[in-house]
Design a protein around this motif. Sequence first.
Motif, PDB file in Angstrom:
ATOM      1  N   LEU A 212       0.806  -1.198   0.007  1.00 27.81           N
ATOM      2  CA  LEU A 212       0.064   0.119   0.071  1.00 27.81           C
ATOM      3  C   LEU A 212       0.678   1.279   0.103  1.00 27.81           C
ATOM      4  O   LEU A 212       0.816   2.217  -0.830  1.00 27.81           O
ATOM      5  CB  LEU A 212      -1.137   0.066   1.083  1.00 27.81           C
ATOM      6  CG  LEU A 212      -2.133   0.972   1.181  1.00 27.81           C
ATOM      7  CD1 LEU A 212      -3.165   0.619  -0.132  1.00 27.81           C
ATOM      8  CD2 LEU A 212      -2.779   1.050   2.443  1.00 27.81           C
ATOM      9  N   PHE A 213       1.898   1.518   0.958  1.00 28.92           N
ATOM     10  CA  PHE A 213       2.725   2.681   0.995  1.00 28.92           C
ATOM     11  C   PHE A 213       3.509   2.498  -0.492  1.00 28.92           C
ATOM     12  O   PHE A 213       3.542   3.597  -1.009  1.00 28.92           O
ATOM     13  CB  PHE A 213       3.881   2.510   2.044  1.00 28.92           C
ATOM     14  CG  PHE A 213       3.500   2.882   3.287  1.00 28.92           C
ATOM     15  CD1 PHE A 213       2.565   3.842   3.538  1.00 28.92           C
ATOM     16  CD2 PHE A 213       3.613   2.008   4.460  1.00 28.92           C
ATOM     17  CE1 PHE A 213       2.423   4.342   4.937  1.00 28.92           C
ATOM     18  CE2 PHE A 213       3.131   2.340   5.653  1.00 28.92           C
ATOM     19  CZ  PHE A 213       2.565   3.581   5.925  1.00 28.92           C
ATOM     20  N   ALA A 214       3.823   1.531  -0.867  1.00 32.20           N
ATOM     21  CA  ALA A 214       4.677   1.366  -1.961  1.00 32.20           C
ATOM     22  C   ALA A 214       3.776   1.868  -3.295  1.00 32.20           C
ATOM     23  O   ALA A 214       4.394   2.912  -3.958  1.00 32.20           O
ATOM     24  CB  ALA A 214       5.084   0.037  -2.384  1.00 32.20           C
ATOM     25  N   THR A 224       8.647  -0.472  -6.341  1.00 33.02           N
ATOM     26  CA  THR A 224       8.735  -1.923  -5.739  1.00 33.02           C
ATOM     27  C   THR A 224       8.385  -3.210  -6.513  1.00 33.02           C
ATOM     28  O   THR A 224       7.288  -2.810  -7.102  1.00 33.02           O
ATOM     29  CB  THR A 224       8.653  -1.875  -4.360  1.00 33.02           C
ATOM     30  OG1 THR A 224       7.369  -1.884  -3.874  1.00 33.02           O
ATOM     31  CG2 THR A 224       9.423  -1.028  -3.389  1.00 33.02           C
ATOM     32  N   ALA A 225       8.719  -4.285  -6.124  1.00 29.89           N
ATOM     33  CA  ALA A 225       8.338  -5.539  -6.950  1.00 29.89           C
ATOM     34  C   ALA A 225       6.819  -5.624  -6.920  1.00 29.89           C
ATOM     35  O   ALA A 225       6.113  -6.213  -7.605  1.00 29.89           O
ATOM     36  CB  ALA A 225       9.349  -6.683  -6.691  1.00 29.89           C
ATOM     37  N   PRO A 226       6.149  -5.792  -5.333  1.00 29.02           N
ATOM     38  CA  PRO A 226       4.876  -6.026  -5.240  1.00 29.02           C
ATOM     39  C   PRO A 226       3.980  -4.984  -6.072  1.00 29.02           C
ATOM     40  O   PRO A 226       2.833  -5.375  -6.755  1.00 29.02           O
ATOM     41  CB  PRO A 226       4.678  -5.895  -3.860  1.00 29.02           C
ATOM     42  CG  PRO A 226       6.115  -6.149  -3.034  1.00 29.02           C
ATOM     43  CD  PRO A 226       7.085  -5.564  -4.170  1.00 29.02           C
ATOM     44  N   ALA A 227       4.339  -3.786  -6.053  1.00 27.87           N
ATOM     45  CA  ALA A 227       3.740  -2.730  -6.946  1.00 27.87           C
ATOM     46  C   ALA A 227       3.615  -3.116  -8.384  1.00 27.87           C
ATOM     47  O   ALA A 227       2.579  -3.064  -9.038  1.00 27.87           O
ATOM     48  CB  ALA A 227       4.116  -1.327  -6.384  1.00 27.87           C
ATOM     49  N   MET A 228       4.739  -3.630  -8.860  1.00 29.43           N
ATOM     50  CA  MET A 228       5.108  -4.182 -10.056  1.00 29.43           C
ATOM     51  C   MET A 228       4.073  -5.253 -10.530  1.00 29.43           C
ATOM     52  O   MET A 228       3.564  -5.296 -11.478  1.00 29.43           O
ATOM     53  CB  MET A 228       6.451  -4.483 -10.402  1.00 29.43           C
ATOM     54  CG  MET A 228       6.955  -4.417 -11.802  1.00 29.43           C
ATOM     55  SD  MET A 228       7.031  -2.655 -12.414  1.00 29.43           S
ATOM     56  CE  MET A 228       6.643  -3.110 -14.039  1.00 29.43           C
TER      57      MET A 228
END
Lengths: 275, 446, 292
Positions: A212-214, A224-228
């Motif tokens: 969420l922050f990302a 970052t990777a999860p956002a990706m």
Amino acid sequence: MAAPIQSRSLVGEAILLVLICAFCVFPFYWMVTTSLKTQVVALESPPVWWFTPTLANYWEVLFEDKVGVSLINSIIVAVCTTALAITLGTPAAYALARFEFRGKTDLWFWFITNRFVSPVVLAFPVFLISRELGLRDTHLALILMYLTFSLPIVIWICTDQFRSIPRELDEAAMLEGASQWRIFRSICLPLAMPGVAVSSILSFIFSWNELLFAYILAPKNAKTAPAMAVTFMEGYDVPYGKIMATSTLIVIPVLIFALLASKHLVRGLTMGAVK
Amino acid sequence: MNMKTHVSALALAAGAAFGAAGSVGAWTLEEAAKPYAGTELEVLFLDRPGYNAAIKMLPEFEAATGIKVNYTTVPYENALGEQVRDFVAGGDLDIALIDLVWMGNFAENGWVVPSETFINNAALADPALDMADFFPLVLDAFGSWNGVNYGLPFDNYSGLLFYNKCMLEAAGFDKPPATWQEVMDTYGPALTKDGKFAYALQSKRNETQSADSFARFLWPFGGSFLNAEFKSNLNSPESQAGLQFRQDLMKFMPEGIVAYDHAETVNAFAQGDVAMITEWSAFYSTVVSPETSKVADCVEIAPEPTGPAGRKPALGGFSLAVASQADEAEQAAGWLFIQWVTSKANAGKYLEMGGVPARQSAYADPALAATFKFIPALVESWQEGVPEFRPRFAEWPAITEIVQEWGTKIMLGEVSIEEGAKNIGEKMEAVLAEAGYYDGKKPLAQ
Amino acid sequence: MTTKVSRKTLAAFLGPAVFALAIVGIAPLLFAVWKSLHYFNLTKRAQERFVGLENYATVLTDQAFWEAMGRTALLFIIAVPVQIVLGLIIALVLHRPGLTLFKTLTRLSLVLPMATTYAVVGLLAQVMLNQKYGVINQMLGWIGIESINFIGDPTNAFIAVILWDIWQWTPFVALILLAGLSTVPPEIEEAATLETRSNWTVLRHVQLPFLIPSLVAVLILRTADTLKLFDMPFTMTRGGPGSATEFIAVLIERVGNRQFDIGMAAAQSIIMLAVTIVLARLYIRFFYREVR
């Protein structure tokens, strides 16, 4: 549950263990195999178990979709967060475990409470503040925000670890005239290693996985990777192979890190269990 | 296709050379871009065919102008949020990607620059711009707000009826349904059998629910979101009839249709499990490509069926506009790119590469209609339609959330149609009241 | 049993951590409180104004907010006990001697679910639970169960979220409880095992007292994480179908991030935070041996 016949109980136990393993590993296995499928194979109904694997998804996400960069961003953020949390957290934990002062309980509680604060509470204000400070889309913004959950976990676990170290050791050192800082650095910190290791792993895992922050604070350069991974979730066409390839790439570093330190995992997780 | 690309590239190069050698006053892209060489443009793209086509065309633009276009691909779901946050924070986006329903929002906040600014600048405006060549409905709906144009239509859609000719023929139909009533009365019962379904309507709880599902059954039945006073019109007999129709039609759709997004719907069609879908033109390439479709040879396309109030097909699409937060050079460079990528000259190539241009001239060639079967239906759909198919004012992002929530609840049978519509209406009116539509603070524009 | 030290030493040890958390934790929170008293919408900056407690009044009377809270509570009430029971069984099995290789492997495999990115877990659920090409439905088919529409049906979607939460967090619970078991002095345990053949008695009277701190730690961590649960339902169902899986964090994200109503989202967050702090206080007051 009693075990009149030792061997039968062992067989039962072994079966149970295999079930547990399968339960844990299967989704992971499915993720990895899906990442090796083409879109047509991935969408086949019923799902196929045997197929010709392809690395095309990995090729695509790494070299065409900038997942590589996002992995590097994730590493920077997670490593820095963890290092910072340990640097700041262990002395504080030591103080909470060893020193006497007023308001200690409240202070400890306040530290732990931060772990409860949901990112949605902080994300929007931080977004507004970060734009004023020029921190938008920087690693630093994420690292600082990740302290809100990694620092409490470090303090929590390490406080308990320090408290389980026999006091005789530091009392002896104190008689020899060692400063508190020396005792902390040279005697207690090495002994608290399991706790430090475990809180590092957890802090790394939590920061590595944060979404969420990302995705509010780092839309582009520090993505970052999860956002990706979420980026591929266009309702238009869901490229399962690519999503799972990205997911596998995200999970593997954490996994290596966690497996390397896993022998500490049990010794360090004795939260609150003070002798 | 390769051949053609080469030819058009050659033609462009030749044109450029000619332009440079010709009279001093002649406008060329190279000349116009000279002061802005080295400028970098930031823009958000989606992972959809139109954008992939543009990405393939980019090198040509960058070589000709020295302007670099940095695109970031985001999912549709995040595209609005990321842009809003970027514009609020004074970020680095130079070009806005505007879904038609965001138009009012972007324009009212002053985040985008009216295109007139550039059209009136002889140094930047391509004499061949020809705004009248855009389908008027599309230019108006996708790029304009309150009579002012901001964006040029870039990634354009119309709702179309994709049907599986083989399945229809097997059931004894030699043509697609012309009206929704036919779908309900004859096509639906005949095609729903043996685990196959007549129709699938993407209805997932996101913009898909509002745009593809809810609104699609309001308009053809004479319903609408708002009446002339901007009060809810969802409980009017016409709106209710439309929503009731959608509810009744669900018996011819696969189970769990409220979880279907575009991907699931198109896949169900491509796997041959569903005989008809109403989807955006952009899915054409997916359903006719043998790599992604088992029914490639059976796919035919028609305009959406009509309701009692006419056709009123779903309308959606994106325009590109220059962001006002960009500096002067970026704005100029941004305009040059937008103008180029949506130009008449590039429309054919854009179409070939998988995009859907909004240029009338691009579809004039009858040979194209043979290659791209969706063209006649698309052109027909864009002749008439409602720009406010989904209201385009700044309040839409709040309202669509309400529609998504209660629209899916209606479909799931958790609330009655009347109750659900009343709920949406009340909440929608609260949003509009807050915005100041009812005390005369804001013009009633949608 | 603790040492008295000078203020300077104390400040040196505690100062940096307190300072850091104050900056990153408290400052944004105060900012959020301030914004929650405003009408503050990112897309309507012109209408920004002080509205006092209006946002709070709206939230407190908002059915959707309380439904989301209720859903979150329901998830907690169902998932956490299951995680604790399963986690305890796993921990007890792993704690018993013998089959060392098996147990090491199992312990390693326990790390997998908790290390898997939460957002990825949701995506994975979409793939595996799909009615048509999902492997779970295929496996259910093998044992004669008709394919289940997991994502498209409100109740099933909620169950799916619970199952997935259990998959991801049971191993973590197991590891913490295993660590707790390791604090039981082996001599006491052995003596007890010799005395009674009942594992239950050993658990109840010998091991459980040592497990209490771990159990409280589990409760605290799982409460916090359940209230924060966002990534997995977000990537799996987006809160749907209908609002079947719209948990509190998903709701707040939607208000703040899709309706851009930051003032309202802030008010919701503050209320949620108040609930959280009360819960945390209760746990610690009742169960936890605090720092003395």
